[in-house]
Every structure is written in C-alpha cells, then in structure tokens.
Design a protein around this motif. Structure first.
Motif, PDB file in Angstrom:
ATOM      1  N   PRO A 108       0.804  -1.228   0.000  1.00  0.00           N
ATOM      2  CA  PRO A 108       0.000   0.000   0.000  1.00  0.00           C
ATOM      3  C   PRO A 108       0.835   1.275   0.000  1.00  0.00           C
ATOM      4  O   PRO A 108       0.486   2.251  -0.670  1.00  0.00           O
ATOM      5  CB  PRO A 108      -0.828  -0.132   1.286  1.00  0.00           C
ATOM      6  N   LEU A 109       1.944   1.281   0.746  1.00  0.00           N
ATOM      7  CA  LEU A 109       2.763   2.487   0.822  1.00  0.00           C
ATOM      8  C   LEU A 109       3.333   2.871  -0.540  1.00  0.00           C
ATOM      9  O   LEU A 109       3.528   4.058  -0.826  1.00  0.00           O
ATOM     10  CB  LEU A 109       3.899   2.282   1.831  1.00  0.00           C
ATOM     11  N   GLN A 110       3.598   1.896  -1.390  1.00  0.00           N
ATOM     12  CA  GLN A 110       4.113   2.187  -2.729  1.00  0.00           C
ATOM     13  C   GLN A 110       3.029   2.830  -3.588  1.00  0.00           C
ATOM     14  O   GLN A 110       3.303   3.766  -4.356  1.00  0.00           O
ATOM     15  CB  GLN A 110       4.635   0.901  -3.367  1.00  0.00           C
ATOM     16  N   PHE A 111       1.806   2.344  -3.467  1.00  0.00           N
ATOM     17  CA  PHE A 111       0.702   2.933  -4.219  1.00  0.00           C
ATOM     18  C   PHE A 111       0.413   4.345  -3.724  1.00  0.00           C
ATOM     19  O   PHE A 111       0.119   5.247  -4.518  1.00  0.00           O
ATOM     20  CB  PHE A 111      -0.546   2.056  -4.091  1.00  0.00           C
ATOM     21  N   GLU A 112       0.502   4.538  -2.406  1.00  0.00           N
ATOM     22  CA  GLU A 112       0.258   5.872  -1.841  1.00  0.00           C
ATOM     23  C   GLU A 112       1.331   6.854  -2.300  1.00  0.00           C
ATOM     24  O   GLU A 112       1.034   8.020  -2.618  1.00  0.00           O
ATOM     25  CB  GLU A 112       0.215   5.777  -0.319  1.00  0.00           C
ATOM     26  N   ALA A 113       2.584   6.414  -2.333  1.00  0.00           N
ATOM     27  CA  ALA A 113       3.670   7.285  -2.786  1.00  0.00           C
ATOM     28  C   ALA A 113       3.477   7.654  -4.247  1.00  0.00           C
ATOM     29  O   ALA A 113       3.731   8.801  -4.653  1.00  0.00           O
ATOM     30  CB  ALA A 113       5.015   6.589  -2.587  1.00  0.00           C
ATOM     31  N   LEU A 114       3.012   6.704  -5.052  1.00  0.00           N
ATOM     32  CA  LEU A 114       2.788   6.978  -6.468  1.00  0.00           C
ATOM     33  C   LEU A 114       1.616   7.937  -6.647  1.00  0.00           C
ATOM     34  O   LEU A 114       1.639   8.799  -7.536  1.00  0.00           O
ATOM     35  CB  LEU A 114       2.520   5.663  -7.213  1.00  0.00           C
ATOM     36  N   GLN A 115       0.616   7.813  -5.812  1.00  0.00           N
ATOM     37  CA  GLN A 115      -0.529   8.726  -5.880  1.00  0.00           C
ATOM     38  C   GLN A 115      -0.088  10.158  -5.629  1.00  0.00           C
ATOM     39  O   GLN A 115      -0.580  11.098  -6.265  1.00  0.00           O
ATOM     40  CB  GLN A 115      -1.584   8.313  -4.860  1.00  0.00           C
ATOM     41  N   GLU A 193      -5.647  -2.805   6.124  1.00  0.00           N
ATOM     42  CA  GLU A 193      -6.918  -2.094   6.016  1.00  0.00           C
ATOM     43  C   GLU A 193      -6.984  -1.303   4.707  1.00  0.00           C
ATOM     44  O   GLU A 193      -8.053  -1.181   4.103  1.00  0.00           O
ATOM     45  CB  GLU A 193      -7.106  -1.164   7.209  1.00  0.00           C
ATOM     46  N   SER A 194      -5.839  -0.768   4.270  1.00  0.00           N
ATOM     47  CA  SER A 194      -5.807  -0.047   2.993  1.00  0.00           C
ATOM     48  C   SER A 194      -6.137  -0.979   1.840  1.00  0.00           C
ATOM     49  O   SER A 194      -6.900  -0.631   0.938  1.00  0.00           O
ATOM     50  CB  SER A 194      -4.419   0.569   2.778  1.00  0.00           C
ATOM     51  N   TRP A 195      -5.570  -2.193   1.874  1.00  0.00           N
ATOM     52  CA  TRP A 195      -5.902  -3.164   0.829  1.00  0.00           C
ATOM     53  C   TRP A 195      -7.381  -3.519   0.881  1.00  0.00           C
ATOM     54  O   TRP A 195      -8.057  -3.561  -0.160  1.00  0.00           O
ATOM     55  CB  TRP A 195      -5.075  -4.437   1.001  1.00  0.00           C
ATOM     56  N   ALA A 196      -7.893  -3.769   2.076  1.00  0.00           N
ATOM     57  CA  ALA A 196      -9.293  -4.155   2.214  1.00  0.00           C
ATOM     58  C   ALA A 196     -10.213  -3.075   1.654  1.00  0.00           C
ATOM     59  O   ALA A 196     -11.221  -3.381   0.995  1.00  0.00           O
ATOM     60  CB  ALA A 196      -9.625  -4.431   3.678  1.00  0.00           C
ATOM     61  N   ALA A 197      -9.871  -1.816   1.896  1.00  0.00           N
ATOM     62  CA  ALA A 197     -10.683  -0.717   1.372  1.00  0.00           C
ATOM     63  C   ALA A 197     -10.645  -0.689  -0.154  1.00  0.00           C
ATOM     64  O   ALA A 197     -11.669  -0.452  -0.809  1.00  0.00           O
ATOM     65  CB  ALA A 197     -10.187   0.613   1.938  1.00  0.00           C
ATOM     66  N   MET A 198      -9.461  -0.944  -0.731  1.00  0.00           N
ATOM     67  CA  MET A 198      -9.361  -0.963  -2.182  1.00  0.00           C
ATOM     68  C   MET A 198     -10.153  -2.118  -2.772  1.00  0.00           C
ATOM     69  O   MET A 198     -10.853  -1.961  -3.774  1.00  0.00           O
ATOM     70  CB  MET A 198      -7.907  -1.074  -2.614  1.00  0.00           C
ATOM     71  N   PHE A 199     -10.058  -3.291  -2.157  1.00  0.00           N
ATOM     72  CA  PHE A 199     -10.809  -4.445  -2.658  1.00  0.00           C
ATOM     73  C   PHE A 199     -12.311  -4.150  -2.629  1.00  0.00           C
ATOM     74  O   PHE A 199     -13.046  -4.512  -3.556  1.00  0.00           O
ATOM     75  CB  PHE A 199     -10.517  -5.688  -1.815  1.00  0.00           C
ATOM     76  N   ALA A 200     -12.753  -3.493  -1.552  1.00  0.00           N
ATOM     77  CA  ALA A 200     -14.178  -3.161  -1.425  1.00  0.00           C
ATOM     78  C   ALA A 200     -14.598  -2.166  -2.492  1.00  0.00           C
ATOM     79  O   ALA A 200     -15.669  -2.299  -3.102  1.00  0.00           O
ATOM     80  CB  ALA A 200     -14.464  -2.612  -0.022  1.00  0.00           C
ATOM     81  N   ASP A 201     -13.754  -1.159  -2.724  1.00  0.00           N
ATOM     82  CA  ASP A 201     -14.076  -0.150  -3.747  1.00  0.00           C
ATOM     83  C   ASP A 201     -14.174  -0.786  -5.130  1.00  0.00           C
ATOM     84  O   ASP A 201     -15.044  -0.420  -5.939  1.00  0.00           O
ATOM     85  CB  ASP A 201     -13.011   0.950  -3.760  1.00  0.00           C
ATOM     86  N   LEU A 202     -13.289  -1.724  -5.407  1.00  0.00           N
ATOM     87  CA  LEU A 202     -13.271  -2.377  -6.715  1.00  0.00           C
ATOM     88  C   LEU A 202     -14.280  -3.524  -6.808  1.00  0.00           C
ATOM     89  O   LEU A 202     -14.505  -4.062  -7.885  1.00  0.00           O
ATOM     90  CB  LEU A 202     -11.865  -2.923  -7.007  1.00  0.00           C
ATOM     91  N   ARG A 203     -14.851  -3.872  -5.650  1.00  0.00           N
ATOM     92  CA  ARG A 203     -15.796  -4.998  -5.566  1.00  0.00           C
ATOM     93  C   ARG A 203     -15.156  -6.287  -6.081  1.00  0.00           C
ATOM     94  O   ARG A 203     -15.748  -7.040  -6.835  1.00  0.00           O
ATOM     95  CB  ARG A 203     -17.096  -4.691  -6.323  1.00  0.00           C
ATOM     96  N   ILE A 204     -13.923  -6.497  -5.632  1.00  0.00           N
ATOM     97  CA  ILE A 204     -13.167  -7.685  -6.014  1.00  0.00           C
ATOM     98  C   ILE A 204     -12.834  -8.492  -4.757  1.00  0.00           C
ATOM     99  O   ILE A 204     -12.340  -7.944  -3.772  1.00  0.00           O
ATOM    100  CB  ILE A 204     -11.862  -7.309  -6.738  1.00  0.00           C
ATOM    101  N   THR A 205     -13.117  -9.778  -4.794  1.00  0.00           N
ATOM    102  CA  THR A 205     -12.723 -10.668  -3.714  1.00  0.00           C
ATOM    103  C   THR A 205     -11.431 -11.359  -4.125  1.00  0.00           C
ATOM    104  O   THR A 205     -11.422 -12.161  -5.061  1.00  0.00           O
ATOM    105  CB  THR A 205     -13.798 -11.734  -3.431  1.00  0.00           C
TER     106      THR A 205
END
Length: 262
Positions: A108-115, A193-205
């Motif tokens: 998650p930290l890598q994705f946040e840094a890229l954002q 928790e950051s991953w879980a939030a992304m999975f929920a947003d994308l609706r991907i299990t």
C-alpha cells in the motif's frame, strides 16, 4: 523491498536481487493478456513467494516494479516521473512470461507514494493491472501468526536487515522492544486495512494465500494461484532465477519468548 536507514540496496550491490536484465523474459510487444496483482505488506514472505511464482515461467515475475523509494530497486527514479514511466513500460515489455502473464507485487505504501508523486502513472497501472471487475485478478498474501509478523517487521525496521544476504558477523543483536513490536503491528494493520478498502471499492474478492501454507505446501500454493489466474503450469517452462534464503530465526525466537512473557 522496503526502505531502511542503512540503505538496503547498498548492502545488496553484489547480490542478484532479481531486477537485473539477465533475468528478463524474451521481449514482448503489446499489453499482457493476463495481469495480476500480488497484494501484500512487508515481512509477509512475499519475496519468497513471488520467486516461487516466477520460477514456474508461467506466472510472470511478480516483483516490486513500483518501488521508487531512494533505497529501493529503482531508487534512481525517485523524483523522475518520466523515468518511472519508462521503467514501468520496460517491466511490461520484459517481465511478462511468454504465455502473456504479468505479475506485480505491491505494498500500500508504494501505491500511496505513487498517488502523491506520479498520479498519472498510478492511473495507468490500475487500468492495465486491474482492467475491470471481471478481468481483474488479485492475490493477497498474509500471515496468520500476527505476533511473528510484527516481530519480523519491527526487527527489520530497527536493524535495516531485510534479506539473508544482509546478515553477518559484526552485527550486534537487537535489544527487545515491546514498543517497536506494537508499532509494527499497527503499521501492518493499517496497510492491510488499505488493501481491504481498495478491494471493497473495486468490488473484487481476492484469492487469499497464507504464508504459513506456502511454507508447508509451496507447490499447492503456487497451483492455487495458477488455477485462480486460469493458467496452465508447464514444467518445461521453469526458469532459473535468484534463490531466496530464509533469514536466521534465532533473534526473532528470543523476541517472541520475551513478548509472550511480558
């Protein structure tokens, strides 16, 4: 790889980390046909597992192609969005296995840094790796033993030792720190928790793989990923890549005993 005060990549200058061009697949034009994300957090055993997947020659080479931290594999591109874009395109071109599979390992930290530093590239990555709900594949690697995970993370942060090759004579054993373990546990929880939030947003299990199961039955764990990605494993496709040795567990065992005895 995760940043450290001691400069991890400096310690590994003479060690094959897997990012070297000699480990590339044959160049491939066009977008990968079957991309997937290996979503995990530091000290989850992800380097070991990613190499197991890579060694098949059929599941891409899922390394940290978005790690632009100064001490990471692509540290020279830390402040250069153009170079980051070039490196990403090179990874797609050279790290897609011949059957069209491309894997990306990320924290998650890598994705946040890229954002924050290169949102245009992040948008491109998301479109290419997770093109749609139906076509997206996410493998989530976790550890069941939360205490062991936190101890491993805390010790790595304090010592700067993230791989077996960095161990050696002359390094003083770390003094146990309950505060460091608790802080590491919170960091792990926040990233998961950051991953879980992304999975929920994308609706991907995602497909969840547990590190302990990888250690117990590596072939079964690899086969589960192949089945999830609808990939046939071909024994003749196996490739030679850097080996990953497990770090010494002596110091971690001492910490675990002190942590349990608090």
């Amino acid at each position: 790889m995760h940043p450290s005060k001691d400069g991890m990549m400096h310690d590994l200058k003479r060690v094959d980390t897997g990012y070297e061009a000699k480990f590339d697949f044959p160049p491939r034009d066009g977008a990968p046909e079957r991309p997937y994300l290996l979503a995990t957090v530091p000290r989850s055993g992800s380097t070991y597992f990613s190499h197991l997947l890579w060694r098949t020659g059929c599941l891409g080479a899922p390394l940290e192609y978005l790690n632009f931290d100064p001490d990471g594999p692509y540290g020279h591109a830390h402040t250069s969005p153009a170079e980051q874009h070039r490196l990403w395109q090179s990874a797609l071109h050279h790290r897609t296995s011949p059957n069209g599979v491309f894997g990306l390992k990320g924290f998650p930290l890598q994705f946040e840094a890229l954002q924050q530093g290169n949102p245009a590239l992040l948008g491109q990555v998301m479109r290419q790796i997770l093109p749609s709900r139906e076509a997206s594949r996410i493998v989530c690697l976790r550890r069941r033993d939360r205490t062991a995970h936190a101890i491993s993370y805390a010790r790595a942060i304090l010592s700067g030792v993230w791989r077996k090759e960095q161990e050696g004579a002359g390094r003083a054993e770390l003094e146990y720190s309950a505060i460091a373990v608790e802080r590491a546990a919170r960091m792990i929880e926040e990233q998961e928790e950051s991953w879980a939030a992304m999975f929920a947003d994308l609706r991907i299990t995602p497909l969840t793989i547990w590190y302990e199961d990888v250690v117990a039955e590596a072939e079964a764990a690899v086969a589960a990923v192949a089945d999830y990605c609808d990939v046939r494993l071909d024994p003749s496709a196996v490739v030679e890549i850097p080996s990953i040795a497990r770090q010494s567990q002596q110091g971690a065992s001492v910490w675990a005993a002190k942590h349990d005895g608090r």
